[in-house]
Structure formats: C-alpha cells, structure tokens
Design an enzyme around this catalytic site. Structure first.
Site: not given
Length: 401
Positions: A137-139, A172, A254
């Site tokens: 996840q690229g947040y 992660s 999530e």
C-alpha cells in the site's frame, strides 16, 4: 444468493468439513510443521513452489474460498454471508492454517469490486484470490502521514502513459511485494480533489525500496521511491482526481481487517499465547490486581471480536464498512498494547530479555512484540485521527471553535 436455513447450513457445514479435510496437505497436519514463513503471502516469489502452504493456498483458491463471498465470475467462492461464517467456523474448528494472508484480499479487492472497471476486475481479482500477486500500500509520505491528503507524489499525464515521481514511507513489505496500490497527485491546484488511485508493478524501472529497522529489531516497513516510473493508462482505478473517495473506503476496510488481527494469539497483537495460562506458568497469579486486569483484557477482546463480527456481517450484507471501523481500530490498538504490557508484567524478570542465554525464544518474542505494539496506534490511521472520525462521523460533534 439467499442465505440458507438451518438444515441447509448444517448440510453445507458437513460438506465443507469433508472438503477441507481432503484438501489439507498431510505435511501441515502437525501443528509444529514448518513451512516458509513468507509462503502464506504468496506472490511471484512462490510461482511454481511445492511448499505445503502454497499447495494449501492453491487448493483453497480453486474453490474460491480465499475470498469466499466474492463473485464466482472473478474466481471468488460466491458464498452467502451465512455460508462464509460456516466456512470460518470449520476452519477454526479444524485448526487449519490460514491459506492466504493478503492486502489484496483485505483491502484492495473490495475497492476494486466497487470502483474498478470490468477489465481491471478480470485482470486483478483472480490473481488476488489465487495468491499470485503480493500487494503493498503506497499511502503515507514523509510529509503526509496523518494529513494524508497532503501527499506530493506526482503523477503526470504523458499521453500514452503516466509518469510517477515521489516517495512513500511506512510501506508494509514493499521490498517483498509484486504490485502497489498507490495514491498519487494528478492535480496540484487542489488538495483532496487532486488525488488519484493507481496500480503500480513494483518490477517497473525506477522503483526502489529500503527497509526501515524498528525498535523491535524487525523491518516490516519500507521507504519506497519512484523515479520516472512509467505506468500504463489502464492502471488508473476510478475517476481521474477521484482517488480520495477510494482512499477513504480502502482505509475503512484496512481498519476493519487490522482490528480482526488483534486478540488472543492475533498476530497484530504483538505477543502470542493465552495470557492467563502464561501468568500461571510464571507464577504471577498470586497478584490479584494482575488477575483482575488480565480478566478485563480478555473480556474486552471477547467484546471486540463480537463487534468485529457484527460489523463484518453488516459490511457483507451490502452496506460496506462504515465509520464504526474507526471505533474498532482505536479500541483494538489500545487493548493490544495493554495485553502486551500485561504479558511483560506476567513474565517478571524474564520479561527483560532481548537476546542471549537465560531467555527462552517465546520470552524474547514477547518483549519484541511489546515494542511492536507501539505501532498499533499509528498504522491504519493514527488513534488521534480515528478519534476525530468517531467524533465527527459517529457522534456528530461540531468542530471545535
């Protein structure tokens, strides 16, 4: 598909029980049987692997039971919520290992079902169900954590492709992932309305990951850098500049699924094992105050599990996750941190070990797990942000003046 009645569910349970027993690899029937720790996540690294965990995953995926309620047309099980609960109960009763641990199943898949076009669903959902692709996840970014909408990773329209430049942090398992679902800025003149949601192949030129070592000694999180990364136009999910809506929806999934990982033996809880049993083992039960706090913690987790189950049932009924996931996430993080602290207290002086002789592996794991739980109130939305969501979206409180 309508839910079955009691007798039909009983027949379904008997069928599931029989099929699970037939599908489960004999090598995994020994609780102490070892397999590759990463195999449960699947991905390209395990393509063609004969690891028993991968065999188990593939057999469950063929039934669609790694995503039991997803539509059959995309490889899911097509089960009703009631049938899915039966499957969960049979997996627990038989003490079967989890077939697939996947950000794709927990977070990305549900939003693809809701926002993706048909081509994207047919491309990605079957691979998620089959554990063929491991997602990250690229947040969060170095300057956009709690204020996620302040992200600055640029995504420019180059005609036949997107060009991405920027960085993410706390990604992660980015160093082990095959693909990334990512928030990028496609309009610099607007904040929330200038964000889009794209899918990025981590094998693309220009993608770099660097693991971050935590105080616990582990490195589950990474810095991720994008330098002139070319992404096909078809990898944009939903509307251009409509990514914030998808981002909020995904965060609800999530938080719901992070919370489900907490509890007695839950991996997200840091420490593992039955807390009361460990207290007895280390002679800590003479402390009446400790016994009381352990009991309260166990009761809190039991209540939390029931709340999670109710929330999940409401979500599967078609309503989707709601702002109540922030309540669950906040409570789960606090209970998990409390549980790990109680674990260390119950271990006494054996709860001071980090490495070396004099300490058993479970004792060292408990200490490092206690440090790991400090991240529980940060990941998936900080406790402070979740409290704000609860105040505004659940309680309807006015903004402070």
């Amino acid at each position: 598909m309508a839910d079955f009645g009691g007798s039909e569910l009983d027949a379904f349970a008997a069928e599931v029980r029989k099929e699970l027993a037939a599908m489960y690899p004999p090598e995994l029937k020994d609780p102490k049987a070892k397999t590759d720790y990463e195999a449960v996540w699947g991905g390209r690294a395990f393509a063609g692997s004969n690891d028993p965990q991968i065999v188990w995953m593939k057999r469950m995926a063929e039934k669609g039971w790694t995503a039991p309620t997803w539509p059959k047309e995309y490889g899911g099980g097509g089960l009703t919520p009631a049938q899915a609960r039966v499957l969960d109960k049979e997996l627990a009763a038989g003490k079967y290992r989890q077939p697939l641990a996947s950000f794709g199943v927990w977070m990305l898949g549900p939003v693809l079902l809701e926002y993706a076009n048909e081509e994207q669903k047919k491309e990605h959902l079957p691979k998620i169900i089959g554990g063929e692709i491991r997602w990250c996840q690229g947040y969060s970014e170095p300057g956009a954590g709690s204020d996620l909408a302040g992200l600055q990773t640029r995504c420019e329209d180059k005609g036949d492709h997107w060009l991405i430049n920027g960085s993410k942090i706390w990604t992660s398992y980015a160093d082990k992932a095959d693909w990334c679902f990512c928030l990028v800025r496609t309009d610099t003149t607007k904040k929330h309305e200038g964000i889009s949601f794209v899918l990025i192949d981590m094998a693309s030129p220009g993608v770099e990951t660097r693991p971050i070592q935590l105080i616990s000694g582990e490195s589950p999180f990474c810095e991720t850098f994008f330098t002139d990364v070319k992404v096909p136009k078809g990898n944009l999910v939903g509307r251009l500049n409509g990514g914030w809506e998808i981002a909020k929806r995904l965060l609800q999934y999530e938080r719901q699924n992070i919370s489900a990982g907490f509890g007695e033996g839950g991996s997200a809880g840091g420490a593992s094992g039955d807390l009361a049993q460990i207290a007895r083992q280390y002679g800590a039960t003479d402390d009446t105050d400790l016994r009381r706090r352990i009991t309260e913690n166990k009761m809190n987790f039991q209540t939390l599990r029931q709340t999670i189950a109710r929330s999940a049932a409401e979500s599967k009924a078609g309503n989707g996750p709601s702002a109540t996931t922030s309540i669950i996430k906040y409570a789960a993080a606090e209970f998990a941190k409390e549980r790990s602290e109680l674990m260390i207290e119950a271990l006494g002086h054996q709860g001071l070990g980090w490495e070396g002789p004099g300490y058993e592996t479970p004792e060292i794991v408990a200490v490092r797990g206690w440090l790991r739980t400090k991240a529980n109130s940060i990941e998936g939305g900080t406790s402070e942000v979740n409290l704000n969501v609860i105040a505004k979206r659940v309680l309807g409180l006015p903004d402070p003046k």
